[in-house]
Design a protein around this motif. Sequence first.
Motif: not given
Length: 348
Positions: A294-303
């Motif tokens: 995660e980055i800043n509570d956001t899951i890293i994803s291609a989408s």
Amino acid sequence: MYDLKLQKINLKDYNERQEVNEFLNKFDLILDNDVDYTIVLRDKGNKIAATCSKAKSVFKCFAIDPKLQGDGITSKLITDLINKSFEEGVYHNFIFTKPKNIEIFSSLNFKLIYEVEKVALLENGVYNINNCLNNLIKKNNINITQKKSAIVMNCNPFTLGHKYLIEQASKQSEEVLVFIVQENKSLFPFDVRYSLVKKGVAHLRNVKVVPGTEYIISSATFPSYFLRKEDERLQAYTKLDANIFGEYFCKKLNIVRRFVGEEPYCNVTREYNKALKNQLYKYGIELEQLKRKEINDTIISASKVRELIRNNEIEEISKFVPRVTLEFFNTDKGKEIMEKIKYSNSPH
């Protein structure tokens, strides 16, 4: 049989497609949107008596009037599809069908790859799955005596999340094989995805990035044309794919563990992970599911990266992708793909 007339369907004509669909509906089948060639056999009254289609190398959407079944109709349909494939330079084909049809297609020189309760995958042509794996081993200098882990990724595009998963697997394994999905149905073409991952993990000496082949997550293994309910299609697809991986890839390449990232959002990937865990267990393969980065509570994803591109939030992208991907975005080809993403509604 000799009174039947063979006709090629104009797939751009709504009425012709609809007529085929109505015939298929009688058999609880549908005409898939991805078919590129469809033929029918018409009786004396000009009504459809049999039909079949193909989507690139995959034969599908077979239906024959019960009164004609067992009268050599399947052979006539298959011969036409193979001839059409040859015209297009395709010399290897798949058939996805119901298990009850295995004997019919086996008599036409198709070899069974694997079957589960509702579906079976067969192939015919200049090579087979074992040839394919032997070539993969030779071309990539894979040591099959060494136990290894595996990861299957699409990487559309390659993100810091993908890089993190590969690095974690690398730390926990003697050797890691990273299979990049070869099917070209993503916004980032296979050659780009493969190249980015290879460059992005070049620092990991025990990692090899290899093509996923036609036998991992491809249109050849998705039974959407005859299982009508979404949950049945998904279950059949995930179960078959998992077993092909266990039966062929794990046994041949000495894979003892497969790594996946946990999936909080996408139902398809979540169900796929469940199937992998349930099916690979019987082959003695461990499934390691890691928490997503995660980055800043956001899951890293291609989408998420594609969403940022669509919203023209270019500066934010650098938080989610490695330098190799950022550098690609600054190339002419990268800019061209980004422009396509901005105007595309595709989830892939």
